[in-house]
Design an enzyme around this catalytic site. Sequence first.
Site, PDB file in Angstrom:
ATOM      1  N   ASP A   1       0.850  -1.183   0.000  1.00 30.82           N
ATOM      2  CA  ASP A   1       0.000   0.000   0.000  1.00 30.82           C
ATOM      3  C   ASP A   1       0.891   1.239   0.000  1.00 30.82           C
ATOM      4  O   ASP A   1       2.084   1.161   0.315  1.00 30.82           O
ATOM      5  CB  ASP A   1      -0.896  -0.002   1.247  1.00 30.82           C
ATOM      6  CG  ASP A   1      -2.217   0.731   1.040  1.00 30.82           C
ATOM      7  OD1 ASP A   1      -2.171   1.900   0.638  1.00 30.82           O
ATOM      8  OD2 ASP A   1      -3.276   0.127   1.284  1.00 30.82           O
TER       9      ASP A   1
ATOM     10  N   ASP B   1       3.234   1.815  -4.764  1.00 28.46           N
ATOM     11  CA  ASP B   1       2.318   2.598  -5.586  1.00 28.46           C
ATOM     12  C   ASP B   1       1.989   1.729  -6.788  1.00 28.46           C
ATOM     13  O   ASP B   1       2.856   1.464  -7.627  1.00 28.46           O
ATOM     14  CB  ASP B   1       2.983   3.902  -6.028  1.00 28.46           C
ATOM     15  CG  ASP B   1       2.101   4.754  -6.932  1.00 28.46           C
ATOM     16  OD1 ASP B   1       1.051   4.257  -7.407  1.00 28.46           O
ATOM     17  OD2 ASP B   1       2.473   5.912  -7.191  1.00 28.46           O
ATOM     18  N   VAL B   2       0.742   1.258  -6.881  1.00 27.19           N
ATOM     19  CA  VAL B   2       0.402   0.278  -7.916  1.00 27.19           C
ATOM     20  C   VAL B   2       0.458   0.843  -9.323  1.00 27.19           C
ATOM     21  O   VAL B   2       0.411   0.084 -10.295  1.00 27.19           O
ATOM     22  CB  VAL B   2      -0.984  -0.344  -7.664  1.00 27.19           C
ATOM     23  CG1 VAL B   2      -1.015  -1.101  -6.341  1.00 27.19           C
ATOM     24  CG2 VAL B   2      -2.094   0.707  -7.727  1.00 27.19           C
TER      25      VAL B   2
ATOM     26  N   TYR C   1     -14.953   4.622 -12.908  1.00 29.56           N
ATOM     27  CA  TYR C   1     -14.917   3.453 -12.040  1.00 29.56           C
ATOM     28  C   TYR C   1     -15.536   2.242 -12.730  1.00 29.56           C
ATOM     29  O   TYR C   1     -14.951   1.146 -12.742  1.00 29.56           O
ATOM     30  CB  TYR C   1     -15.667   3.765 -10.742  1.00 29.56           C
ATOM     31  CG  TYR C   1     -15.654   2.652  -9.726  1.00 29.56           C
ATOM     32  CD1 TYR C   1     -14.540   2.423  -8.926  1.00 29.56           C
ATOM     33  CD2 TYR C   1     -16.755   1.821  -9.560  1.00 29.56           C
ATOM     34  CE1 TYR C   1     -14.526   1.414  -7.982  1.00 29.56           C
ATOM     35  CE2 TYR C   1     -16.758   0.805  -8.617  1.00 29.56           C
ATOM     36  CZ  TYR C   1     -15.639   0.605  -7.835  1.00 29.56           C
ATOM     37  OH  TYR C   1     -15.622  -0.417  -6.908  1.00 29.56           O
TER      38      TYR C   1
ATOM     39  N   LYS D   1     -13.797  -1.466 -13.759  1.00 29.08           N
ATOM     40  CA  LYS D   1     -14.254  -2.741 -13.230  1.00 29.08           C
ATOM     41  C   LYS D   1     -14.685  -3.689 -14.349  1.00 29.08           C
ATOM     42  O   LYS D   1     -14.481  -4.908 -14.255  1.00 29.08           O
ATOM     43  CB  LYS D   1     -15.378  -2.523 -12.220  1.00 29.08           C
ATOM     44  CG  LYS D   1     -14.916  -1.760 -10.977  1.00 29.08           C
ATOM     45  CD  LYS D   1     -13.682  -2.399 -10.331  1.00 29.08           C
ATOM     46  CE  LYS D   1     -13.228  -1.688  -9.088  1.00 29.08           C
ATOM     47  NZ  LYS D   1     -12.047  -2.339  -8.457  1.00 29.08           N
TER      48      LYS D   1
ATOM     49  N   THR E   1     -17.355   0.488   3.226  1.00 33.57           N
ATOM     50  CA  THR E   1     -15.934   0.608   3.543  1.00 33.57           C
ATOM     51  C   THR E   1     -15.604   2.095   3.695  1.00 33.57           C
ATOM     52  O   THR E   1     -16.456   2.960   3.511  1.00 33.57           O
ATOM     53  CB  THR E   1     -15.057   0.018   2.425  1.00 33.57           C
ATOM     54  OG1 THR E   1     -15.158   0.858   1.260  1.00 33.57           O
ATOM     55  CG2 THR E   1     -15.483  -1.398   2.066  1.00 33.57           C
TER      56      THR E   1
END
Length: 264
Positions: free
Chosen positions: A37, A63-64, A154, A158, A189
């Site tokens: 993360d 950092d992805v 978003y 997905k 969340t």
Amino acid sequence: MARLKDKVILVTGGARGLGEAEARRFAAEGALVAICDRLEKEGTETAADIVAAGGRARFFPLDVTDESAWDAAAAAVAAWGGGLHGLVNNAGVVNRTGTMGTTLAAWTQVLAVNLSGAFLGIRAVAPHMRAAGGGAVVNIASVAAYTGHNDPAYSTTKAGILGLTRSAAMEFVDWGIRVNAVSPGIIVTALNNGGAHLEPWRRATPLGRYGRMEEVANTVLFLLSDEAGFITGEDIAVDGGFKAGGAARRISLEAGIDLTAPGT
């Protein structure tokens, strides 16, 4: 049980929220969990909590969206655990803006984290999994992949996750790597807490409640485990029946139709 005994699992976005719930669940099943993360403080604390509870975990900054960081993290995790057997592409961001309100910069950022991050993760981790004799990847998608949300960035990522999942499943099957996806429905969340859409979505969910992060984590656990050894290229919705027909059911109820009445 120790369904992930001695398996090394890398979880992105593992510092908090759904990723944290997954990391804790995997550790409880015997895994060595690499929490990756950008949130160093939260990630370090989560790893420390897992270790204090008798599990095995370590935080790795990542950092992805950074290609070189992915390569370094995958190598570091494999060196730490003596191999790499599982990857959960959990890191994600939302935009909550329609097409006309979404800037190109915002669009690009969401795609970079949610979709390109998963692509880079699979590419970085796959050789290490192959060296370990195979493994499993679980990509966290969403029911937003199937429905028209007011967040095109978003939803697009997905839907893209599902395509990436199927393509990677076919590409890496000969390396002994299974690739699947999980599509959560309404799970509260830190990412969506307080959203105005939560209560209407709950009412449209046939099971009539919010899902729990632990329920998603349990599904991911299953797909990572040997119990799912004959499953690849698939997506499992954890959504209380929303995708299967939540809107149609809600319409029927509001129209006064008794869904349990015997036929005539």
